[in-house]
Design a protein around this motif. Sequence first.
Motif, PDB file in Angstrom:
ATOM      1  N   ARG A   1       0.836  -1.201   0.000  1.00  0.00           N
ATOM      2  CA  ARG A   1       0.000   0.000   0.000  1.00  0.00           C
ATOM      3  C   ARG A   1       0.873   1.255   0.000  1.00  0.00           C
ATOM      4  O   ARG A   1       1.848   1.353   0.759  1.00  0.00           O
ATOM      5  N   VAL A   2       0.518   2.212  -0.858  1.00  0.00           N
ATOM      6  CA  VAL A   2       1.208   3.505  -0.886  1.00  0.00           C
ATOM      7  C   VAL A   2       0.179   4.627  -0.862  1.00  0.00           C
ATOM      8  O   VAL A   2      -0.957   4.456  -1.318  1.00  0.00           O
ATOM      9  N   MET A   3       0.605   5.753  -0.340  1.00  0.00           N
ATOM     10  CA  MET A   3      -0.139   7.002  -0.458  1.00  0.00           C
ATOM     11  C   MET A   3       0.755   7.936  -1.263  1.00  0.00           C
ATOM     12  O   MET A   3       1.934   8.126  -0.917  1.00  0.00           O
ATOM     13  N   TYR A   4       0.239   8.504  -2.345  1.00  0.00           N
ATOM     14  CA  TYR A   4       1.090   9.370  -3.161  1.00  0.00           C
ATOM     15  C   TYR A   4       0.311  10.582  -3.643  1.00  0.00           C
ATOM     16  O   TYR A   4      -0.930  10.563  -3.742  1.00  0.00           O
ATOM     17  N   GLN A   5       1.052  11.622  -3.926  1.00  0.00           N
ATOM     18  CA  GLN A   5       0.439  12.879  -4.345  1.00  0.00           C
ATOM     19  C   GLN A   5       1.392  13.611  -5.277  1.00  0.00           C
ATOM     20  O   GLN A   5       2.542  13.878  -4.914  1.00  0.00           O
ATOM     21  N   MET A   6       0.934  13.888  -6.491  1.00  0.00           N
ATOM     22  CA  MET A   6       1.705  14.741  -7.387  1.00  0.00           C
ATOM     23  C   MET A   6       1.674  16.166  -6.840  1.00  0.00           C
ATOM     24  O   MET A   6       0.732  16.555  -6.152  1.00  0.00           O
ATOM     25  N   LYS A   7       2.686  16.936  -7.138  1.00  0.00           N
ATOM     26  CA  LYS A   7       2.725  18.314  -6.653  1.00  0.00           C
ATOM     27  C   LYS A   7       1.484  19.067  -7.130  1.00  0.00           C
ATOM     28  O   LYS A   7       1.136  19.043  -8.309  1.00  0.00           O
ATOM     29  N   ASP A   8       0.790  19.702  -6.184  1.00  0.00           N
ATOM     30  CA  ASP A   8      -0.438  20.453  -6.442  1.00  0.00           C
ATOM     31  C   ASP A   8      -1.586  19.558  -6.916  1.00  0.00           C
ATOM     32  O   ASP A   8      -2.560  20.039  -7.505  1.00  0.00           O
ATOM     33  N   GLY A   9      -1.476  18.247  -6.654  1.00  0.00           N
ATOM     34  CA  GLY A   9      -2.525  17.329  -7.074  1.00  0.00           C
ATOM     35  C   GLY A   9      -3.238  16.699  -5.889  1.00  0.00           C
ATOM     36  O   GLY A   9      -2.998  17.037  -4.724  1.00  0.00           O
ATOM     37  N   ARG A  10      -4.122  15.755  -6.189  1.00  0.00           N
ATOM     38  CA  ARG A  10      -4.890  15.071  -5.151  1.00  0.00           C
ATOM     39  C   ARG A  10      -4.078  13.944  -4.532  1.00  0.00           C
ATOM     40  O   ARG A  10      -3.155  13.393  -5.141  1.00  0.00           O
TER      41      ARG A  10
ATOM     42  N   GLU B   1       5.619  18.250 -11.771  1.00  0.00           N
ATOM     43  CA  GLU B   1       6.871  18.828 -11.282  1.00  0.00           C
ATOM     44  C   GLU B   1       7.517  17.967 -10.204  1.00  0.00           C
ATOM     45  O   GLU B   1       8.712  18.084  -9.951  1.00  0.00           O
ATOM     46  N   GLY B   2       6.715  17.124  -9.552  1.00  0.00           N
ATOM     47  CA  GLY B   2       7.269  16.281  -8.497  1.00  0.00           C
ATOM     48  C   GLY B   2       6.197  15.405  -7.892  1.00  0.00           C
ATOM     49  O   GLY B   2       4.998  15.558  -8.169  1.00  0.00           O
ATOM     50  N   ILE B   3       6.623  14.461  -7.054  1.00  0.00           N
ATOM     51  CA  ILE B   3       5.701  13.543  -6.401  1.00  0.00           C
ATOM     52  C   ILE B   3       6.249  13.204  -5.023  1.00  0.00           C
ATOM     53  O   ILE B   3       7.465  13.156  -4.812  1.00  0.00           O
ATOM     54  N   GLU B   4       5.333  12.984  -4.083  1.00  0.00           N
ATOM     55  CA  GLU B   4       5.713  12.501  -2.751  1.00  0.00           C
ATOM     56  C   GLU B   4       4.925  11.235  -2.471  1.00  0.00           C
ATOM     57  O   GLU B   4       3.712  11.177  -2.721  1.00  0.00           O
ATOM     58  N   LEU B   5       5.633  10.220  -1.955  1.00  0.00           N
ATOM     59  CA  LEU B   5       5.023   8.906  -1.736  1.00  0.00           C
ATOM     60  C   LEU B   5       5.432   8.387  -0.367  1.00  0.00           C
ATOM     61  O   LEU B   5       6.585   8.526   0.050  1.00  0.00           O
ATOM     62  N   ALA B   6       4.470   7.775   0.334  1.00  0.00           N
ATOM     63  CA  ALA B   6       4.734   7.192   1.648  1.00  0.00           C
ATOM     64  C   ALA B   6       4.201   5.770   1.678  1.00  0.00           C
ATOM     65  O   ALA B   6       3.201   5.445   1.022  1.00  0.00           O
ATOM     66  N   THR B   7       4.863   4.907   2.439  1.00  0.00           N
ATOM     67  CA  THR B   7       4.445   3.517   2.564  1.00  0.00           C
ATOM     68  C   THR B   7       4.904   2.960   3.901  1.00  0.00           C
ATOM     69  O   THR B   7       5.817   3.505   4.539  1.00  0.00           O
ATOM     70  N   SER B   8       4.266   1.891   4.320  1.00  0.00           N
ATOM     71  CA  SER B   8       4.673   1.195   5.542  1.00  0.00           C
ATOM     72  C   SER B   8       4.213  -0.257   5.421  1.00  0.00           C
ATOM     73  O   SER B   8       3.048  -0.508   5.068  1.00  0.00           O
TER      74      SER B   8
END
Length: 412
Positions: A270-279, A365-372
């Motif tokens: 499972r990941v949670m991710y968000q493009m810059k300025d996105g949902r 422009e970028g993405i942030e992703l988190a997982t555990s």
Amino acid sequence: MTAASGTSDDDRAADAPGPVDEAGAGEAPSDQVNAAAPDPKQAAAPDDVIREPEDVEPDTADGEGGEARQVTPEGEPAPMEEPDDSLRKRAALVYNPIKVDQERLRDLVTRMSESAGWAEPIFFETTVDDLGDDVTRLALEEGADAVLVAGGDGTVRAVSEAMAGSDVPLTIVPSGTGNLLARNLNLPLNDPELMIAATFAGATHPIDIGFADIRRHDGSRERHAFVVMAGIGLDAAMIANTSPQLKKSVGWVAYVDGAARSLATAKPFRVMYQMKDGRLHSAKVQSVLFANCGALPAGIALIPEASVADGILDVAVLQPTGWFGWIGVWRKVWWDNSVLRRFRAGRRVLERRGRNSSVRFLRGEGIELATSPAQPIELDGDEFGEAVRIRCTIQAGGLRVVVPDGHDTSRL
């Protein structure tokens, strides 16, 4: 004129010019005359002769003219010293001694530097502890005007990380297994002499460089660059499972063996991710790839829209379900992207076909992703441990790469 010519000291003193008073008279008080006129006896010392400027012989040796010259302590002519090398341009070569022919490479760079009128180059070998970033920073501190890198994708990545934003030209001398950045730039892969010569007589082209901000399970943070692709999940596990000996023997084909071993135990996470300025999105994935450019060996266009010079990060989210899902991934990457897209009729087929749910492509422009729990990550084909969070961005035009004169950059 001599002191015994019949003219007295008093007569000469009287004839000496003096200051004119306010009334315009030509005479001045005697104390002012004595102060303005030189003492004749002092002017005639030491041989009682007062010399005029035209009486002095020119200050030359042996009657020779021309420019000054350097001589030896014995007075013999000697060549003038070479100009200080600090005033001439200098190149630095950073190379992986395992991946290249060291002696030939150093000789080529030395000879071509000399032919171009540059100072003697400086050389740095990479080690297991320093993949090339630290020595590249040292080269820049020493004032290198150009840096050449020869090694695998990991060496190119490390050197590029140190050079980002420096505005110093980077020459990639293709070596090693993948040469992925060189392939994406359409550089000649089998002509090191051409690339080395381009350092001194070629052109430069700005390209993007990616950066990954990584957070480990223990909360520690790291920041590293990538020039081709970063990833989290299965692709990183595949690289970790690839045998170094096999990779050395058969090159990039060794990754097939690593992929086979990784697929056998692969599980979605499972990941949670968000493009810059996105949902914000949540998904179960096998792997997420962050691409600065998208071409792989054997003509595989993993992310065909990715460009190394558009200032945009391309992302591929791989979320297949079962073996049929993996067939969908393979069809998308190999058949659709690498074959059909090359032809007009094929592109029409792709336009009519629905979206492939096994692969999702994103751009921004970028993405942030988190997982555990933490998952393995890779940067340009090198494993970088595990991470619970990764943020990838692009530095547009962060590198100036050298290309041969006349090289076609229109497709970059």
